[in-house]
Structures are given as structure tokens and as C-alpha cells.
Design a protein around this motif. Structure first.
Motif, PDB file in Angstrom:
ATOM      1  N   TRP A  56       8.065   4.232  -6.839  1.00  0.00           N
ATOM      2  CA  TRP A  56       8.803   3.672  -5.719  1.00  0.00           C
ATOM      3  C   TRP A  56      10.126   4.392  -5.548  1.00  0.00           C
ATOM      4  N   SER A  57      10.674   4.327  -4.356  1.00  0.00           N
ATOM      5  CA  SER A  57      11.992   4.899  -4.108  1.00  0.00           C
ATOM      6  C   SER A  57      12.742   3.991  -3.141  1.00  0.00           C
ATOM      7  N   GLN A  58      14.053   4.179  -3.099  1.00  0.00           N
ATOM      8  CA  GLN A  58      14.897   3.418  -2.188  1.00  0.00           C
ATOM      9  C   GLN A  58      15.391   4.352  -1.087  1.00  0.00           C
ATOM     10  N   THR A  59      15.273   3.906   0.140  1.00  0.00           N
ATOM     11  CA  THR A  59      15.636   4.728   1.286  1.00  0.00           C
ATOM     12  C   THR A  59      16.785   4.063   2.041  1.00  0.00           C
ATOM     13  N   PRO A  60      17.897   4.771   2.317  1.00  0.00           N
ATOM     14  CA  PRO A  60      18.071   6.194   2.043  1.00  0.00           C
ATOM     15  C   PRO A  60      18.418   6.531   0.606  1.00  0.00           C
ATOM     16  N   SER A  61      18.998   5.607  -0.151  1.00  0.00           N
ATOM     17  CA  SER A  61      19.292   5.862  -1.568  1.00  0.00           C
ATOM     18  C   SER A  61      19.558   4.530  -2.239  1.00  0.00           C
ATOM     19  N   SER A  62      19.718   4.584  -3.560  1.00  0.00           N
ATOM     20  CA  SER A  62      19.975   3.338  -4.299  1.00  0.00           C
ATOM     21  C   SER A  62      21.447   2.950  -4.252  1.00  0.00           C
TER      22      SER A  62
ATOM     23  N   ALA B 180      15.754   0.425   2.733  1.00  0.00           N
ATOM     24  CA  ALA B 180      14.416  -0.107   2.476  1.00  0.00           C
ATOM     25  C   ALA B 180      13.854   0.477   1.191  1.00  0.00           C
ATOM     26  N   TYR B 181      12.903  -0.236   0.609  1.00  0.00           N
ATOM     27  CA  TYR B 181      12.107   0.287  -0.500  1.00  0.00           C
ATOM     28  C   TYR B 181      10.864   0.946   0.086  1.00  0.00           C
ATOM     29  N   LYS B 182      10.362   1.968  -0.623  1.00  0.00           N
ATOM     30  CA  LYS B 182       9.153   2.652  -0.148  1.00  0.00           C
ATOM     31  C   LYS B 182       8.238   2.928  -1.333  1.00  0.00           C
ATOM     32  N   LEU B 183       6.962   2.600  -1.167  1.00  0.00           N
ATOM     33  CA  LEU B 183       5.962   2.861  -2.195  1.00  0.00           C
ATOM     34  C   LEU B 183       5.437   4.281  -1.993  1.00  0.00           C
ATOM     35  N   ASP B 184       5.868   5.199  -2.844  1.00  0.00           N
ATOM     36  CA  ASP B 184       5.518   6.613  -2.673  1.00  0.00           C
ATOM     37  C   ASP B 184       4.123   6.939  -3.200  1.00  0.00           C
ATOM     38  N   LYS B 185       3.691   6.212  -4.219  1.00  0.00           N
ATOM     39  CA  LYS B 185       2.398   6.499  -4.843  1.00  0.00           C
ATOM     40  C   LYS B 185       1.769   5.200  -5.302  1.00  0.00           C
ATOM     41  N   ASN B 186       0.481   5.043  -5.067  1.00  0.00           N
ATOM     42  CA  ASN B 186      -0.201   3.838  -5.535  1.00  0.00           C
ATOM     43  C   ASN B 186      -1.685   4.101  -5.756  1.00  0.00           C
ATOM     44  N   THR B 187      -2.081   4.166  -7.015  1.00  0.00           N
ATOM     45  CA  THR B 187      -3.496   4.254  -7.366  1.00  0.00           C
ATOM     46  C   THR B 187      -3.907   3.039  -8.205  1.00  0.00           C
ATOM     47  N   VAL B 188      -3.064   1.995  -8.172  1.00  0.00           N
ATOM     48  CA  VAL B 188      -3.368   0.747  -8.884  1.00  0.00           C
ATOM     49  C   VAL B 188      -4.505   0.023  -8.174  1.00  0.00           C
ATOM     50  N   ALA B 189      -5.416  -0.539  -8.940  1.00  0.00           N
ATOM     51  CA  ALA B 189      -6.565  -1.232  -8.377  1.00  0.00           C
ATOM     52  C   ALA B 189      -6.114  -2.396  -7.494  1.00  0.00           C
TER      53      ALA B 189
ATOM     54  N   TRP C 179       0.843  -1.192   0.000  1.00  0.00           N
ATOM     55  CA  TRP C 179       0.000   0.000   0.000  1.00  0.00           C
ATOM     56  C   TRP C 179       0.882   1.247   0.000  1.00  0.00           C
ATOM     57  N   GLU C 180       0.272   2.375  -0.334  1.00  0.00           N
ATOM     58  CA  GLU C 180       1.020   3.620  -0.428  1.00  0.00           C
ATOM     59  C   GLU C 180       1.678   3.976   0.898  1.00  0.00           C
ATOM     60  N   TRP C 181       2.935   4.428   0.816  1.00  0.00           N
ATOM     61  CA  TRP C 181       3.778   4.836   1.936  1.00  0.00           C
ATOM     62  C   TRP C 181       4.371   3.651   2.695  1.00  0.00           C
ATOM     63  N   GLU C 182       4.096   2.426   2.267  1.00  0.00           N
ATOM     64  CA  GLU C 182       4.700   1.287   2.953  1.00  0.00           C
ATOM     65  C   GLU C 182       6.191   1.214   2.630  1.00  0.00           C
ATOM     66  N   ALA C 183       6.980   0.914   3.655  1.00  0.00           N
ATOM     67  CA  ALA C 183       8.418   0.712   3.479  1.00  0.00           C
ATOM     68  C   ALA C 183       8.775  -0.690   3.958  1.00  0.00           C
ATOM     69  N   PHE C 184       9.706  -1.347   3.266  1.00  0.00           N
ATOM     70  CA  PHE C 184      10.103  -2.683   3.699  1.00  0.00           C
ATOM     71  C   PHE C 184      11.543  -2.961   3.277  1.00  0.00           C
TER      72      PHE C 184
END
Length: 232
Positions: free
Chosen positions: A92-98, A137-146, A50-55
């Protein structure tokens, strides 16, 4: 580390803690055409995101299922990467960086063979060879996928060489492990209210009516004016 950064990392680790102990569920690669589209040899799925999830706490287990010894050279490897399956509906983005997101494990480094100057994996042996660094961690920054639709795929690619009759094959074998993620309840895109939609639809419809009514009123006024002049 200041208080704000400490709070951010506390949130990240709390979100990823459950993911650290969860194993990918292996599935048949024929269950979704996206696997063949990405040349996957072994396929897995993980939880919906889901949006804003980090793992984080990600790792990959390499298993030599052949009867030959295999050599792995670090110089030939490419680090795991994400494929965005949601197009413009997700990001998606990588935290703190790629940079330096992944690292080789101590178990894998222990397999280094001085004679071959590479890492030797015996037949039927498995080793956790790669993992994400602590705090990454990876983080889902935006998600409007069904909900339930594909949103992301993590691809692990392992390049190895077979040793046959004590000779190292010059041919490379690429094993691509793919982990498919699906969308949890998407974040709704803000849309105009019902009133705003009605106003937008009504404006084009009422504008010609105003013109017609005005024209009729003008004609009626002229008609009455002509009638008065005739009667006078």
C-alpha cells in the motif's frame, strides 16, 4: 496543476467518493484473532479492496462513554497507521505522501480548554476529532491475497486522561479502534503456460533416455561390427 495531475486526482476522487459517505460497520472483536493481536478495543470492518483502488475522506469519531470528563493532549497522540496483513502479497502507499496526511477537525479544536491547556471531552459526548486531508488517499498498489482474506488494518489510537474529582489523572488511557479490510478478487500472478511447464518437466525426463538410447545404439553397432569380423 498540469493536465496529467488533474486527471490523476479526478480518478482518485471518483474512486473515493463512495467511501466518503460510508461508515465503518462495527463488529465483535472476537470475530477475528487479528484484533486481539493488535490490542484493539473497538473493531470495525469496511469493504473489500482490490488492486489499484484508492480511497480517502477518512475520519475518526471519538466517543466518551464514561461518566468522567476526558482530556486529550495533541502532543501525546500518534497518527492513524496501516498494518499490512497480506505480507509480501500486498503493498500500500499514501497519495500524495504520508507527510501531513491527517489533520484535526474544527469540531475538535473548538473543545480546547484554556485552563487545562488541552481538549476537554464531556461525558457521553462524541466528536469527529481527526480526518484525512482533502486530496489525500491510500492506494492498494499490489494485491494477490485470496478473495475474502485479510489484507489490511487501519488503526486509530486515542490517548486520553480522566478527570476525577477535578483532578487530572496522570495515567493515560489508550483506546484503539481497528478497521479491517479484506481482499476483493486478487490480481493473478503470471505463471508459465502449459506448454512451458511441460517442456520444463520433460527435459529432465527425456535427457537420460537419450543417453540410454545412444549407448544401446553404440553397443549394437559394436556387436554388428564384431559379428562381421568373426564371419569374415
Amino acid at each position: 496543476m498540469n493536465t496529467n495531475k488533474l486527471l490523476i486526482w479526478t480518478i482518485i476522487f471518483s474512486l473515493t467518493l463512495q467511501s466518503a459517505t460510508a461508515a465503518y460497520e462495527e463488529i465483535n472483536c472476537n470475530t477475528d484473532p487479528v484484533f486481539s493481536q493488535n490490542s484493539c478495543n473497538q473493531c470495525f470492518k469496511w469493504w473489500e479492496k482490490w488492486e489499484w483502488e484508492a480511497f480517502g475522506f477518512l475520519s475518526d469519531l471519538f466517543v466518551n462513554k464514561t461518566t468522567n470528563k476526558k482530556l486529550i493532549y495533541k502532543e501525546e497522540q500518534t497518527m492513524p497507521f496501516m498494518v499490512n496483513l497480506g505480507w509480501d502479497k500486498s503493498s500500500w502507499s499514501q497519495t500524495p505522501s504520508s507527510e501531513d496526511f491527517w489533520e484535526y477537525t474544527q469540531d475538535f479544536d473548538a473543545l480546547y480548554n484554556n485552563e487545562q491547556e488541552a481538549y476537554l471531552v464531556a461525558p457521553n459526548k462524541e466528536v469527529k476529532w481527526l480526518q484525512s486531508k482533502m486530496g489525500y488517499a491510500y492506494k492498494l498498489d499490489k494485491n494477490t491475497v485470496a478473495k475474502g482474506e485479510n489484507v489490511w488494518m487501519l488503526i486509530y489510537s486515542v490517548i486520553s486522561h480522566d478527570i476525577v474529582n477535578d483532578e487530572v489523572s496522570v495515567d493515560t488511557n489508550e483506546h484503539r479502534e481497528c478497521v479491517l479490510f479484506k481482499s476483493w478478487t486478487p490480481t493473478k500472478v503470471q505463471t508459465p503456460t502449459v506448454i512451458e511447464k511441460q517442456e520444463v518437466k520433460q527435459l529432465p525426463q527425456t535427457w537420460p533416455e537419450h543417453i540410454v538410447l545412444a549407448a544401446l545404439a553404440l553397443l549394437l553397432a559394436l556387436g554388428l561390427f564384431g559379428l562381421k569380423r568373426k564371419n569374415s
